[in-house]
Design a protein around this motif. Structure first.
Motif, PDB file in Angstrom:
ATOM      1  N   VAL A  71      -5.777   3.641   7.787  1.00  0.00           N
ATOM      2  CA  VAL A  71      -6.847   2.747   8.224  1.00  0.00           C
ATOM      3  C   VAL A  71      -6.261   1.428   8.719  1.00  0.00           C
ATOM      4  CG1 VAL A  71      -8.835   1.399   7.447  1.00  0.00           C
ATOM      5  CG2 VAL A  71      -8.591   3.790   6.736  1.00  0.00           C
ATOM      6  N   ILE A  72      -5.305   0.900   7.972  1.00  0.00           N
ATOM      7  CA  ILE A  72      -4.653  -0.357   8.378  1.00  0.00           C
ATOM      8  C   ILE A  72      -3.920  -0.162   9.708  1.00  0.00           C
ATOM      9  CG2 ILE A  72      -2.904  -2.054   7.753  1.00  0.00           C
ATOM     10  CD1 ILE A  72      -3.589  -1.519   4.820  1.00  0.00           C
ATOM     11  N   THR A  89      -0.665   7.368   3.351  1.00  0.00           N
ATOM     12  CA  THR A  89      -1.907   7.291   2.590  1.00  0.00           C
ATOM     13  C   THR A  89      -3.088   7.032   3.514  1.00  0.00           C
ATOM     14  OG1 THR A  89      -1.738   4.904   2.203  1.00  0.00           O
ATOM     15  CG2 THR A  89      -0.601   6.343   0.653  1.00  0.00           C
ATOM     16  N   ASP A  90      -4.283   7.332   3.008  1.00  0.00           N
ATOM     17  CA  ASP A  90      -5.482   7.114   3.814  1.00  0.00           C
ATOM     18  C   ASP A  90      -5.702   5.639   4.106  1.00  0.00           C
ATOM     19  OD1 ASP A  90      -5.958   9.818   3.842  1.00  0.00           O
ATOM     20  OD2 ASP A  90      -7.301   9.760   2.085  1.00  0.00           O
ATOM     21  N   LEU A  91      -5.485   4.788   3.101  1.00  0.00           N
ATOM     22  CA  LEU A  91      -5.651   3.352   3.314  1.00  0.00           C
ATOM     23  C   LEU A  91      -4.630   2.832   4.322  1.00  0.00           C
ATOM     24  CD1 LEU A  91      -7.029   0.712   2.653  1.00  0.00           C
ATOM     25  CD2 LEU A  91      -5.491   0.468   0.654  1.00  0.00           C
ATOM     26  N   VAL A 101       0.826  -1.213   0.000  1.00  0.00           N
ATOM     27  CA  VAL A 101       0.000   0.000   0.000  1.00  0.00           C
ATOM     28  C   VAL A 101       0.860   1.263   0.000  1.00  0.00           C
ATOM     29  CG1 VAL A 101      -1.669   1.331   1.359  1.00  0.00           C
ATOM     30  CG2 VAL A 101      -1.961  -1.145   1.077  1.00  0.00           C
ATOM     31  N   GLU A 102       1.864   1.339   0.875  1.00  0.00           N
ATOM     32  CA  GLU A 102       2.651   2.565   1.046  1.00  0.00           C
ATOM     33  C   GLU A 102       3.812   2.639   0.055  1.00  0.00           C
ATOM     34  OE1 GLU A 102       2.070   5.160   3.052  1.00  0.00           O
ATOM     35  OE2 GLU A 102       0.214   4.270   3.774  1.00  0.00           O
TER      36      GLU A 102
END
Length: 294
Positions: free
Chosen positions: A224-225, A219-221, A186-187
């Motif tokens: 959240v994680i 990041t936004d995701l 993700v990052e």
């Protein structure tokens, strides 16, 4: 019930002293449910704590500069006392090599060996750093397990719950591996997650609620994680505590174990009514206890 003659035959077979000064010394050193054994244990506890305090104080530069000579004398006094204790333990058992190889025997040796290594190899920096040998004296704290019932209870609880804790740690490693890999995807390297091991490192620090902040999601995701990992960390920390607490509760329901030692395998912590060793099955010696010792 064993007759006195049968008990003596068992003792001879197991290799424990049957009579004389060795039997009296064994009762004082290894079995603390007598007045003499209780006094011996209290004395050793005080010496262990004081010797560690000397080592800690000697590591402070200002204290060492002012009182280095006195601390050195005290350190050698404790070393000689622990050496006498170690030799006495070997002398009063019929199978000294068995005790020397046991966990407590190794700890007793580690408590005195560094001092003698520094004495015989004062310039052994190329072989081993002398400061490391000095720090190894802190192993004397482990000797407290000889004398304090609560230390033995903690060790027994941890040993009884080791399989549950191992399964729990395996689950934790699986979670941090998956979450670390997910954060790497993700990052990515642009946000500091340059590899999967870095992602796993972030997952471990986040799950344990340490959070150094050297690697954080951008990041936004990713946030959240990270939030999920933080919440999961709270519940995760409670699991091993519950496991060990359950073992403590189960141990307190039964009778309190004694300091009676098996003369075959040298394990201790048997119940007052036990007739055979719980580890090797050998017959146990008669339980001796002064009524005023609690």
């Amino acid at each position: 019930m064993h007759s006195p003659a049968a008990h003596d035959r068992d003792a001879e077979h197991l290799g424990r002293p049957v009579q004389g000064w060795r039997l009296r010394l064994y009762t004082v050193i290894f079995e603390a449910d007598t007045r003499a054994g209780h006094a011996f244990d209290l004395t050793l506890i005080a010496m262990i704590v004081l010797s560690v305090a000397v080592v800690v104080a000697d590591s402070i530069a200002s204290v060492h500069a002012r009182h280095g000579a006195l601390l050195g004398v005290l350190e050698w006094g404790f070393t000689i006392a622990f050496t006498v204790e170690y030799v006495a333990r070997l002398a009063c058992v019929r199978r000294p090599w068995l005790y020397a190889r046991s966990a407590f025997g190794v700890i007793d040796l580690l408590a005195i060996l560094p001092s003698y290594l520094v004495f015989f190899f004062p310039g052994a920096n190329a072989l081993i750093d002398v400061r490391v040998l000095r720090l190894l004296r802190i192993f004397r704290l482990l000797k407290l397990g000889h004398y304090v019932h609560e230390f033995r209870a903690l060790g027994m609880a941890l040993a009884a719950s080791r399989r549950k804790i191992l399964v729990f740690l395996s689950f934790v490693m699986l979670v941090v591996l998956v979450m670390g890999t997910l954060m790497y995807v993700v990052e990515g390297p642009d946000n500091g997650f340059t590899s999967i091991p870095v992602g796993v490192y972030w997952a471990i620090t986040t799950m344990t609620t340490v959070g150094f902040g050297d690697v954080v999601p951008k990041t936004d995701l990713g946030r959240v994680i990270a939030s999920m990992m933080m919440l999961l960390g709270w519940g995760t920390l409670a699991v091993p505590t519950g496991i060990v607490s359950a073992e403590f509760t189960a141990a307190r329901v039964g009778e309190r174990p004694t300091t009676r030692t098996c003369h075959e395998c040298l394990s201790e912590g048997h119940l007052p009514t036990a007739r055979y060793c719980r580890d090797c099955g050998a017959p146990l010696p008669a339980y001796r206890r002064d009524p005023d010792i609690v």
